[in-house]
Design an enzyme around this catalytic site. Structure first.
Site, mmCIF file in Angstrom:
data_model
loop_
_atom_site.group_PDB
_atom_site.id
_atom_site.type_symbol
_atom_site.label_atom_id
_atom_site.label_comp_id
_atom_site.label_asym_id
_atom_site.label_seq_id
_atom_site.Cartn_x
_atom_site.Cartn_y
_atom_site.Cartn_z
ATOM 1 N N ASN A 10 -6.858 -21.323 5.031
ATOM 2 C CA ASN A 10 -6.709 -21.403 3.575
ATOM 3 C C ASN A 10 -7.735 -22.359 2.970
ATOM 4 O OD1 ASN A 10 -4.574 -19.776 4.095
ATOM 5 N ND2 ASN A 10 -3.000 -21.339 3.796
ATOM 6 N N ASP B 204 -7.131 -23.559 -0.154
ATOM 7 C CA ASP B 204 -6.446 -24.056 -1.351
ATOM 8 C C ASP B 204 -6.192 -25.560 -1.383
ATOM 9 O OD1 ASP B 204 -4.164 -24.337 0.359
ATOM 10 O OD2 ASP B 204 -3.401 -22.364 -0.202
ATOM 11 N N HIS C 76 -12.251 -22.010 6.779
ATOM 12 C CA HIS C 76 -12.926 -21.184 5.773
ATOM 13 C C HIS C 76 -13.420 -21.999 4.583
ATOM 14 C CE1 HIS C 76 -10.853 -17.233 7.329
ATOM 15 N NE2 HIS C 76 -11.740 -17.732 8.153
ATOM 16 N N CYS D 285 -24.721 -26.223 -3.343
ATOM 17 C CA CYS D 285 -25.939 -25.690 -3.956
ATOM 18 C C CYS D 285 -26.751 -24.957 -2.885
ATOM 19 C CB CYS D 285 -26.774 -26.814 -4.565
ATOM 20 S SG CYS D 285 -28.339 -26.186 -5.219
ATOM 21 N N CYS E 223 -26.045 -26.699 -10.383
ATOM 22 C CA CYS E 223 -26.402 -27.940 -9.683
ATOM 23 C C CYS E 223 -27.324 -28.754 -10.584
ATOM 24 C CB CYS E 223 -27.115 -27.578 -8.385
ATOM 25 S SG CYS E 223 -27.630 -28.981 -7.399
ATOM 26 N N THR F 135 -0.049 -15.824 8.976
ATOM 27 C CA THR F 135 -1.371 -15.187 9.046
ATOM 28 C C THR F 135 -1.236 -13.774 9.600
ATOM 29 O OG1 THR F 135 -3.619 -15.284 9.949
ATOM 30 C CG2 THR F 135 -1.890 -16.299 11.313
ATOM 31 N N SER F 136 -2.019 -12.852 9.025
ATOM 32 C CA SER F 136 -1.989 -11.467 9.508
ATOM 33 C C SER F 136 -2.750 -11.335 10.817
ATOM 34 C CB SER F 136 -2.586 -10.526 8.453
ATOM 35 O OG SER F 136 -3.918 -10.902 8.175
ATOM 36 N N VAL G 192 6.806 -13.165 7.888
ATOM 37 C CA VAL G 192 7.825 -12.276 7.325
ATOM 38 C C VAL G 192 7.761 -10.882 7.936
ATOM 39 C CG1 VAL G 192 8.117 -13.496 5.131
ATOM 40 C CG2 VAL G 192 6.340 -11.743 5.330
ATOM 41 N N GLU G 193 6.689 -10.615 8.694
ATOM 42 C CA GLU G 193 6.598 -9.310 9.370
ATOM 43 C C GLU G 193 5.782 -9.463 10.650
ATOM 44 O OE1 GLU G 193 4.686 -7.018 6.297
ATOM 45 O OE2 GLU G 193 2.702 -7.553 7.033
HETATM 46 P P1 OAD Z 1 -3.349 -12.341 4.877
HETATM 47 O O1 OAD Z 1 -3.135 -12.083 3.426
HETATM 48 O O2 OAD Z 1 -4.180 -11.370 5.635
HETATM 49 O O3 OAD Z 1 -1.939 -12.426 5.608
HETATM 50 C C1 OAD Z 1 -0.880 -13.194 5.102
HETATM 51 C C2 OAD Z 1 0.245 -13.167 6.106
HETATM 52 O O4 OAD Z 1 1.279 -13.998 5.624
HETATM 53 C C3 OAD Z 1 0.859 -11.771 6.330
HETATM 54 O O5 OAD Z 1 0.971 -11.550 7.731
HETATM 55 C C4 OAD Z 1 2.228 -11.876 5.674
HETATM 56 O O6 OAD Z 1 3.201 -11.088 6.339
HETATM 57 C C5 OAD Z 1 2.527 -13.345 5.828
HETATM 58 N N1 OAD Z 1 3.448 -13.926 4.837
HETATM 59 C C6 OAD Z 1 3.572 -13.637 3.521
HETATM 60 N N2 OAD Z 1 4.477 -14.427 2.935
HETATM 61 C C7 OAD Z 1 4.951 -15.262 3.907
HETATM 62 C C8 OAD Z 1 5.908 -16.319 3.934
HETATM 63 N N3 OAD Z 1 6.562 -16.719 2.839
HETATM 64 N N4 OAD Z 1 6.137 -16.940 5.117
HETATM 65 C C9 OAD Z 1 5.489 -16.559 6.237
HETATM 66 N N5 OAD Z 1 4.583 -15.564 6.275
HETATM 67 C C10 OAD Z 1 4.301 -14.928 5.129
HETATM 68 O O7 OAD Z 1 -3.908 -13.838 5.000
HETATM 69 P P2 OAD Z 1 -4.698 -14.524 6.205
HETATM 70 O O8 OAD Z 1 -4.160 -14.125 7.511
HETATM 71 O O9 OAD Z 1 -4.757 -15.963 5.879
HETATM 72 O O10 OAD Z 1 -10.750 -14.816 4.422
HETATM 73 O O11 OAD Z 1 -6.130 -13.895 6.000
HETATM 74 C C11 OAD Z 1 -7.185 -14.382 6.782
HETATM 75 C C12 OAD Z 1 -8.444 -14.366 5.982
HETATM 76 O O12 OAD Z 1 -8.662 -13.047 5.433
HETATM 77 C C13 OAD Z 1 -8.430 -15.230 4.740
HETATM 78 O O13 OAD Z 1 -8.764 -16.574 5.012
HETATM 79 C C14 OAD Z 1 -9.444 -14.590 3.864
HETATM 80 C C15 OAD Z 1 -8.992 -13.170 4.033
HETATM 81 O O14 OAD Z 1 -9.889 -12.173 3.720
HETATM 82 C C16 OAD Z 1 -11.824 -14.869 3.633
HETATM 83 O O15 OAD Z 1 -11.754 -14.799 2.425
HETATM 84 C C17 OAD Z 1 -13.113 -15.020 4.366
#
Ligand code: OAD
Length: 246
Positions: free
Chosen positions: A101, A103, A118, A126, A146, A186-187, A212-213
């Site tokens: 993340n 954020d 990331h 810049c 910049c 994370t997915s 959650v899945e």
């Molecule tokens: P994703 O949006 O791909 O996945 C989010 C995951 O969080 C999914 O598996 C959901 O099931 C899960 N989820 C949602 N709500 C939840 C909750 N309350 N508690 C637990 N799990 C929950 O996000 P990332 O895996 O972070 O990269 O994606 C990886 C990267 O792909 C990101 O950093 C970003 C994206 O494209 C870049 O921008 C380079």
């Protein structure tokens, strides 16, 4: 909550713990995830918004999107999952929190040492002179410039870009050396971050997934805890620490 046999013992007994978080850990703070029907990428082309090519083609569009995200995140607060992970850091001799993340919510929750794979939405870079500028609120100017006059970009990793070596090495070392690995929200489809839990598993760690899945991690995780991170992490952690405090 019914937990896998052994989970609490492993989490209690560990000295080195590694946690990988993704967008799901911030979902309960109101920060959108990327994938899924309500995700950021639904209806948006990631290459237009999160690649060097997209930025070169239309920096203003990219910055309008980043400023919108900055505003959402600025208005958000860390949730119980972020808070629990900050508590866990103090508990272990070796604790490495690796996040995909950008954020900054882990730091706002009190985590002191966060490996940001990331980058950060709160840092500008810049492309002309390499200057880095930390910010603590959404940018005023779109696109921001910049001092040298060049257009700044967010200091995040875009599609097609290599991850910075120092955090990547720290993350791989922590995953290879930990005794317990948590993969939270994370997915697990964006590499190399997605390789960290399987590296931990093949190095002998006990892998706990919170989501959650199911994801590709679920197939080999020792424990898959299905539910919201902001509910499950505090619940597990209170079970881990309470007996010690008694
Ligand atoms: P994703 O949006 O791909 O996945 C989010 C995951 O969080 C999914 O598996 C959901 O099931 C899960 N989820 C949602 N709500 C939840 C909750 N309350 N508690 C637990 N799990 C929950 O996000 P990332 O895996 O972070 O990269 O994606 C990886 C990267 O792909 C990101 O950093 C970003 C994206 O494209 C870049 O921008 C380079």
């Amino acid at each position: 909550m019914i937990l896998e046999p052994g989970l609490l013992d492993r989490v209690r007994g560990a000295e080195r713990v590694c946690v990988l978080t993704g967008a799901g850990v911030s979902a309960e703070s109101g920060v959108q995830t990327f994938r899924g029907s309500a995700g950021t990428w639904e209806g948006h082309d990631p290459m237009r918004l999160a690649s060097q090519e997209g930025f070169d083609a239309d920096p203003e569009l990219v910055w309008r999107w980043y400023r919108w995200r900055q505003e959402r995140i600025f208005a958000a607060a860390p949730n119980a999952a972020h808070m629990t992970l900050a508590d866990m850091e103090a508990h272990y001799a070796g604790f490495c929190l690796v996040t995909q993340n950008v954020d900054g919510l882990h730091a706002r929750a009190g985590s002191r040492s966060v490996v940001e794979l990331h980058g950060s939405i709160w840092r500008l870079r810049c492309p002309a002179d390499g200057e880095l500028v930390e910010i603590d609120r959404p940018v005023d100017e779109v696109p921001p410039r910049c001092r040298c006059g060049a257009t700044m970009r967010p200091d995040v990793v875009w599609f097609g870009e290599r991850m910075p070596e120092v955090p990547l090495e720290a993350a791989f070392r922590a995953a290879a050396e930990c005794q317990v690995m948590f993969a939270v929200g994370t997915s697990a489809i964006v590499y190399p971050a997605a390789a960290l839990p399987s590296l931990a598993k093949s190095s002998g760690a006990y892998v706990v997934e919170v989501n959650v899945e199911p994801t590709p991690i679920s197939a080999y995780a020792d424990a898959f805890l299905c539910g919201a991170a902001g509910e499950l992490l505090p619940a597990i952690w209170s079970e881990v620490v309470l007996p010690k405090a008694l």
